[in-house]
Each structure stands twice: as structure tokens, then as C-alpha cells.
Design a protein around this motif. Sequence first.
Motif, PDB file in Angstrom:
ATOM      1  N   PRO A 230       0.824  -1.210   0.000  1.00 40.40           N
ATOM      2  CA  PRO A 230       0.000   0.000   0.000  1.00 40.40           C
ATOM      3  C   PRO A 230       0.861   1.263   0.000  1.00 40.40           C
ATOM      4  N   VAL A 231       0.389   2.262  -0.722  1.00 43.45           N
ATOM      5  CA  VAL A 231       1.118   3.522  -0.855  1.00 43.45           C
ATOM      6  C   VAL A 231       0.153   4.670  -0.561  1.00 43.45           C
ATOM      7  N   ALA A 232       0.523   5.534   0.372  1.00 43.26           N
ATOM      8  CA  ALA A 232      -0.270   6.735   0.658  1.00 43.26           C
ATOM      9  C   ALA A 232       0.148   7.822  -0.322  1.00 43.26           C
ATOM     10  N   VAL A 233      -0.807   8.342  -1.083  1.00 39.98           N
ATOM     11  CA  VAL A 233      -0.479   9.327  -2.117  1.00 39.98           C
ATOM     12  C   VAL A 233      -1.174  10.659  -1.827  1.00 39.98           C
ATOM     13  N   PRO A 234      -0.580  11.754  -2.263  1.00 40.12           N
ATOM     14  CA  PRO A 234      -1.126  13.082  -1.956  1.00 40.12           C
ATOM     15  C   PRO A 234      -2.276  13.458  -2.876  1.00 40.12           C
TER      16      PRO A 234
ATOM     17  N   ALA B   7      11.658   2.668  -5.095  1.00 43.43           N
ATOM     18  CA  ALA B   7      11.218   4.047  -4.878  1.00 43.43           C
ATOM     19  C   ALA B   7      11.773   4.597  -3.569  1.00 43.43           C
ATOM     20  N   VAL B   8      11.782   3.771  -2.508  1.00 40.91           N
ATOM     21  CA  VAL B   8      12.342   4.213  -1.227  1.00 40.91           C
ATOM     22  C   VAL B   8      13.839   4.467  -1.376  1.00 40.91           C
ATOM     23  N   GLU B   9      14.532   3.557  -2.056  1.00 34.27           N
ATOM     24  CA  GLU B   9      15.978   3.720  -2.249  1.00 34.27           C
ATOM     25  C   GLU B   9      16.305   4.987  -3.039  1.00 34.27           C
ATOM     26  N   GLU B  10      15.432   5.353  -3.979  1.00 31.86           N
ATOM     27  CA  GLU B  10      15.682   6.514  -4.830  1.00 31.86           C
ATOM     28  C   GLU B  10      15.098   7.806  -4.275  1.00 31.86           C
ATOM     29  N   GLY B  11      14.522   7.737  -3.078  1.00 34.52           N
ATOM     30  CA  GLY B  11      13.965   8.938  -2.464  1.00 34.52           C
ATOM     31  C   GLY B  11      12.610   9.348  -2.999  1.00 34.52           C
ATOM     32  N   LEU B  12      11.953   8.461  -3.753  1.00 34.70           N
ATOM     33  CA  LEU B  12      10.624   8.767  -4.291  1.00 34.70           C
ATOM     34  C   LEU B  12       9.514   8.345  -3.329  1.00 34.70           C
ATOM     35  N   ALA B  13       9.878   7.662  -2.253  1.00 31.13           N
ATOM     36  CA  ALA B  13       8.910   7.212  -1.258  1.00 31.13           C
ATOM     37  C   ALA B  13       9.623   7.086   0.077  1.00 31.13           C
ATOM     38  N   ALA B  14       8.819   7.056   1.154  1.00 33.27           N
ATOM     39  CA  ALA B  14       9.383   6.951   2.501  1.00 33.27           C
ATOM     40  C   ALA B  14       8.553   5.977   3.323  1.00 33.27           C
ATOM     41  N   PRO B  15       9.200   5.126   4.144  1.00 37.25           N
ATOM     42  CA  PRO B  15       8.449   4.197   4.989  1.00 37.25           C
ATOM     43  C   PRO B  15       7.584   4.950   6.004  1.00 37.25           C
ATOM     44  N   VAL B  16       6.453   4.346   6.343  1.00 38.63           N
ATOM     45  CA  VAL B  16       5.568   4.928   7.359  1.00 38.63           C
ATOM     46  C   VAL B  16       5.450   3.965   8.533  1.00 38.63           C
ATOM     47  N   VAL B  17       4.775   2.842   8.301  1.00 43.19           N
ATOM     48  CA  VAL B  17       4.604   1.833   9.344  1.00 43.19           C
ATOM     49  C   VAL B  17       4.264   0.526   8.651  1.00 43.19           C
ATOM     50  N   GLY B  18       4.707  -0.605   9.209  1.00 39.30           N
ATOM     51  CA  GLY B  18       4.486  -1.859   8.521  1.00 39.30           C
ATOM     52  C   GLY B  18       5.111  -1.782   7.148  1.00 39.30           C
ATOM     53  N   ASP B  19       4.387  -2.251   6.125  1.00 40.10           N
ATOM     54  CA  ASP B  19       4.897  -2.138   4.762  1.00 40.10           C
ATOM     55  C   ASP B  19       4.311  -0.933   4.033  1.00 40.10           C
ATOM     56  N   LEU B  20       3.607  -0.085   4.753  1.00 41.36           N
ATOM     57  CA  LEU B  20       3.031   1.132   4.166  1.00 41.36           C
ATOM     58  C   LEU B  20       4.131   2.146   3.858  1.00 41.36           C
TER      59      LEU B  20
ATOM     60  N   GLY C  85       7.073  10.988  -5.003  1.00 36.91           N
ATOM     61  CA  GLY C  85       7.337  11.304  -6.397  1.00 36.91           C
ATOM     62  C   GLY C  85       6.142  11.952  -7.071  1.00 36.91           C
ATOM     63  N   ASP C  86       6.206  12.042  -8.393  1.00 41.81           N
ATOM     64  CA  ASP C  86       5.135  12.646  -9.177  1.00 41.81           C
ATOM     65  C   ASP C  86       3.884  11.776  -9.119  1.00 41.81           C
ATOM     66  N   TYR C  87       2.744  12.444  -9.203  1.00 44.13           N
ATOM     67  CA  TYR C  87       1.454  11.752  -9.213  1.00 44.13           C
ATOM     68  C   TYR C  87       0.632  12.360 -10.350  1.00 44.13           C
ATOM     69  N   HIS C  88       0.365  11.546 -11.382  1.00 41.90           N
ATOM     70  CA  HIS C  88      -0.333  12.059 -12.561  1.00 41.90           C
ATOM     71  C   HIS C  88      -1.796  12.341 -12.214  1.00 41.90           C
ATOM     72  N   PRO C  89      -2.343  13.461 -12.649  1.00 44.13           N
ATOM     73  CA  PRO C  89      -3.720  13.808 -12.273  1.00 44.13           C
ATOM     74  C   PRO C  89      -4.771  12.854 -12.810  1.00 44.13           C
ATOM     75  N   LYS C  90      -4.423  12.046 -13.828  1.00 44.22           N
ATOM     76  CA  LYS C  90      -5.390  11.075 -14.335  1.00 44.22           C
ATOM     77  C   LYS C  90      -4.948   9.633 -14.103  1.00 44.22           C
ATOM     78  N   ARG C  91      -3.649   9.361 -14.199  1.00 46.64           N
ATOM     79  CA  ARG C  91      -3.173   7.980 -14.135  1.00 46.64           C
ATOM     80  C   ARG C  91      -2.530   7.614 -12.796  1.00 46.64           C
ATOM     81  N   GLY C  92      -2.368   8.556 -11.900  1.00 49.50           N
ATOM     82  CA  GLY C  92      -1.796   8.252 -10.599  1.00 49.50           C
ATOM     83  C   GLY C  92      -0.306   8.014 -10.654  1.00 49.50           C
ATOM     84  N   ILE C  93       0.173   7.012  -9.907  1.00 49.59           N
ATOM     85  CA  ILE C  93       1.597   6.690  -9.867  1.00 49.59           C
ATOM     86  C   ILE C  93       1.986   6.004 -11.172  1.00 49.59           C
TER      87      ILE C  93
END
Length: 730
Positions: free
Chosen positions: A645-649, A692-705, A710-718
Motif C-alpha cells: 500500500p502507498v499513501a499518495v497526496p 522508490a524508497v531507495e531513490e527517495g521517491l517514497a518513505a516508509p511509514v509503518v508496517g509495509d506502508l 514522487g510525481d502523481y499524474h492527475p489522471k493515471r496516478g503513480i
Amino acid sequence: MAERLWAHSARDSDGLRHGLADHLRGTGRRAGAFGEIFGAGPLAAHCGLVHDVGKGSCEWQRGLIRAESSNGPVGVPHKHAGTWLLDQQRLGILAAVVFGHHGGLPSAARLKAELQFADHHPLVAEAIRRVGEIVPEIHLQGPIALPGWLGDAKVVAADPYALDLLVRMVYSTVVDADFLDTEAHFAGVARAVHRMSAADLVDRYDRRRSELLVARLSEQGPCPVDGLRQEVYEQAVAAAGGPRGIYRLPAPTGSGKTLAAGGFAVHHARIHGLRRVIVAVPFMSITEQNADVYRQLLDRDGEEPLVLEHHSGVDLDGDYANRRWQRLAAENWDAPFVVTTTIRLFESLFSNKPAAMRRVHRLAGAVIVLDEVQALPDRLLIPIISALRTLTERFGSTVLLASATQPPFEVLSPLRATPIRDVIAEPKPLYKALNRVRYEWRLHPKPTLAEIAGEAAEEPQALVVVNTTKDASRLHQLVEQNRSALHLSTRMAAAHRRDALAEVKRLLDAREPVSVVSTQLVEAGVDLDFPVGFRAVAPADSMQQAAGRVNRGGRLPYGRVIVFDPEDGSKGVKALYGAALEATRDRFGPECAPDDLDALEAYYRARFDFHNVEHVGQEIQKERLAHDFPRVAELFRMIDEWTVPVAVPYGDVDELQRILAHLRSGIPGAGVQLRALRPYLATVPKGAAIRAVEEGLAAPVVGDLIEWLGDYHPKRGIEITSPDPQELVF
């Protein structure tokens, strides 16, 4: 010192520690109440009573005081004493319940070795002696009452896997009771228990359903299939009067299956006094839609919600579970109506980890609706169906198998001698009456994705469904070269998908132009009605499910479904679908459409043979008989386990940051925060998440979340790339 034994450290609110006697009795009382539903109340209560006996040793008590001041772990094992007690009390493999109540159910071989270690460990005898002084009932005065069937040799021979499920059920009661009692200590108050059960929901369900139908008629006018939908609902309610067991609901797409399945479930619950309905569906998109439907029927403003939607899939077990609150945050399905995914349901049932398994006991004495059962993976059908049979025969449950493309599960060994009751007595006339599409085939020559995009863009309203997120992204970009288009996949946040679906429905209802490119998440349970649909070649059941989004309301003489085999589509599709795709190519095409019920049954039988379903499934069954719980969990892997799971803005970014800060802080109440996080969750492949975590495009939160940076496309998402075709689905 015996009267001053502690189970848990002091809570922040008032500095009070948790007394060990209180914790053992509280856990035993709760576990016993959970176990009563399947005839194992005394057994579950005793396992709960002894689960933390090992905390009675002086060394563990000193470790707790040290940990309290250092905010570190106790560092002293405590599970051997209760495990040894259960073994001495002749409970055999059930001793695994206590040994695994934190780390997970062990294998029988591991349990034997640990018991040999416990025989000579001085802390075991010391802990039992000290705890026995303040909780003397840990020592049984006679044989403990067991479920009656356990002593019946004929029953055990007929279903040798029942003991495996009993261990899992008792383990679940103890883990859930332990977590709840611990949570009550640290929160200072016990969690509220739902006052209503599924048996109480019938009047509310039927009344609200009627109100919604009247409202829809006034807004949209009558629909040609309304009468058939009412007929399906009435047959479902009539079938609910039958005995507990396994039922089958074959109903074509657009026939109101979601409402009919829920109606069957609540009526059956009232007739048999069952406490819970659990609806499991294959995709998160269906979970979201079905939960919304059932909330409209059952929840009321200002009242405690009755419908629990659980699909987040944040892994709170294993290497991630290094904080107590993470384990306490795991869902335990304490609600009268639960909507979840088949992944969450069966990963819980075949797991060996506490956070996942704490909800398993809620399956006992429940109505379990498995919607879109055709999506269950062939290689896992034997253990899945075997467990469903045991649930109905030994644990008081009823299972409803619902699908427009119903597989003949009765040909598989676990159900050959088990009656399956049909909710729809004569399905063929219903399918004929609801035949609303004609198939067209673009197979030879193979079209390119660009050609399909151009053809779809020429249609005023069209849906295009492909097999991978890679193809969906490419095709969406190609369509948008001609006209604006919408996109659907799990790379988008749940709220993003919901907004996109709402916009699609608005455009369809307004008869305005709309093009949609989607992965197969749109195929099952999503209430869309296009005049034209395009479907990349896939197994027959998937193609028919896609056709269910075409002419759904029957307002056209016939809708069009164009099946195409893209020349430049993802190359991993054949490997992804395997024999199911080969069986489809052998049987379906211009001469035989996927909605031919006889051909569909022959297709499933051939698919089961091609996949060698009976043989493949026996590997897990063998390990179940051997009580190798970790190995079963390892072998039982469903497709979502490739993703995280990925939390996205998307949406209220400030609210998202507040939730993530709460989760990272370890403050109590994480279960509520995980529920609040659902609208922000997308999924990505595990490998891509690590990169993505290794490249700085994502950050751990808790568990595997993880949090997407990184960029988030307004129609296609990640938007990500991956070399693994199995990581591209949905």
C-alpha cells in the motif's frame, strides 16, 4: 512477591501497571466467549488463561521494570510455560496456540523441540508455581471440554483438515482476546462492542432497499431489467430459509446480484441467529463500491456504523511488528456487516501471524458471501474450498458463492460429497433474458494499441479494458491524442478512483461523450453502462465480466463488445493467465461467445485440468495435515502479496499528513487512523516500492506502508516501470 505480578508496563495516563492475574483472566474470559460460537468455549478460555503464564518468573518481572525505565523490550521469553502446561494437559498441537501468540503459529516439529527445551528450563517451573499461587485455575481439575466432533473418529476421517482449522480458530480467539485486554489496559477503557448483530438488520435492509428503488425510479425512470432484478432478489430471500451450508448464486451481470446477495445474507442470519455477514470481493474497487451500497442500506447518520470496510492491507505482522500499537491496530472485524477482499479473508485464514489471524474466529457462525468467485486463483482452490466446507460443517457458518460466471466447484474433491444449494433454481432462462450484448472479434490480423485507441475514440461512449497497468497507461495516452479520456487502475488512490468513477457515471447518465481506459478492476461489481466495450483477450470469465459493463440496463437492443488481441500489448499476458487463456482460445471466438453457459462450464473443467488443480492444491493440504503453519502461510500466496500500500497526496493533503504523523508517532488509536487512510491508498509492486524508497521517491511509514513522494499524474496516478509482468496487473 506472587501477589504483585505484572503483565504490562504502566500506562501513561495514571502510571498503573497491568496485573498479570487480571490479564490472564480477562484474556481467558474474552477468548472463551469467542470460542462458544463454535463449541470450543472452555478450550479457548483455558488457552487464554495460560497464554502469559511465563511472565510469572522473577527474571521476566525484573525485565519488565527495566523495560519500563528504558522504553525497550523486556528481553526475556515468556511463552514456554503456558505451552508446556497445555502439552502436559494432553492438548497436543493446541499447545501451539500459546507458543505462537506473539510470533506466529509454529510448525509441529518446532513445537516439539521447544517443549523439550521447556522440560529443563528453570524459568518454566518457577513461572508456573508463582502464577499458580494467584491463578490456581491454570491447573485443570479434570478433562477440558472439547468440541464434540473432535472425539468422533468418523468425522475426523471424513475431514482430516478440521483440526487444522480448530487450531487456527482457537489461536484467533486467544490473540484477539489478548490484544483487546491489553488495549483496554493502555487505553484505560475497554473497546465498545457492537450492540447489533447481522440478525437484527433485515427490516432496515429491506425498507431502505425499497426506498432507494423508488428514488431511482423517480430520477431515472423504469429500467427494462427491473422486473428480473426483483425476481432475483425474491429468489435469494426465499433461499435464505434453507439450512446452513454452501449456496450458489449464479446471476448474470446487471441482475442486482450485490443487493440479492446481501438480502440472502441478512435474512439467513436472522433465521439462524447468526451475528455477522462478511462479504469478500476480489478487487479493492469492488470493495469500495459494495461498501457504499451496503452503507446506504444499513448505516444511519448519528449512529454507530454497522458496515466495516477493510481492505487496506497494511502488513502489521512479521518484521514490521516491532511496536505493540501496530499489533493492536489490526482489524478484528467486530462489526455486524464486514466488506473486505478475498485477499484479506484468505490471507487471514491461512496465515500463521497474530495480527492477520486475530479476525479468523469471526468467520465462525457467520454468513460469508464470496462475490465474483471466478476470480479465486486456481492453484489455491483445493485448500480454499476445503476450508469453506469445514467452516460450514464444523463452525456453524454459511457460504454463498456468487458470480455471473459461476465455476463448477462441485467437480473438485472437497465438494464432491457436499450438497451445494442453488439460490436460482433455473439460471439458464435468466441468462437468456439478460443477454444484452453481441461480441465482435479483432484477432486476425492483430490490431495495435494505437488502432484500438483510434477506434475507441470514435465512439461517443466507450470502455476499453486491458490486462496490465502498463497497457492501460499507454492506451490512455493514445486515446488522449484524439480526445479526453478517463483512466482507472490501482495505481490511483482510492478516492481518485472513486472520483473518476463518479465522473464516468455523470457523463454516461448525461449522454455526454466519455472514453475510459481501465485495468480489469472495472470488470466485476462496478455499476457502469456503456453502449460499446473493448476487451483485450483474457480468460473467458474476464471477457464476460467486462461485457457486463455494456448495455447493463438493457436500454439498447444489444450492446457491442469488441474482443481484440493487441499486437504490441504486454508480452507477459500469456504467462500471467497460463492455462486459463489457452482454454479460452480453444473454446471461444466468433463461433462461440463467452456467455454460453454450457461452453463456460466446459471451459472451467478444462482449465482445472490444465492447471492440475487437484495436484497443485494438495501441497498445501499436506502441510496442513502436518501442522506446519509457517509453511502453509508461505505456500498460500495470493496476488496482492506482490504489492504494497502507498499513501499518495490526493485530496486533503493536510489531513493525509496528520494521519501519517499519527501512524509514525506510535500514539494509541492507530486502528482508527488506518481506516481514515483508506481514501489515500494506492498500490505498487513490492520491487518498485523498494526501489522508490531507495531513490527517495517514497518513505516508509509503518508496517509495509510507504508514503509516495514522487510525481502523481492527475489522471493515471503513480506511473512506474517494472520488468515483471506479474507486477503489472490491476
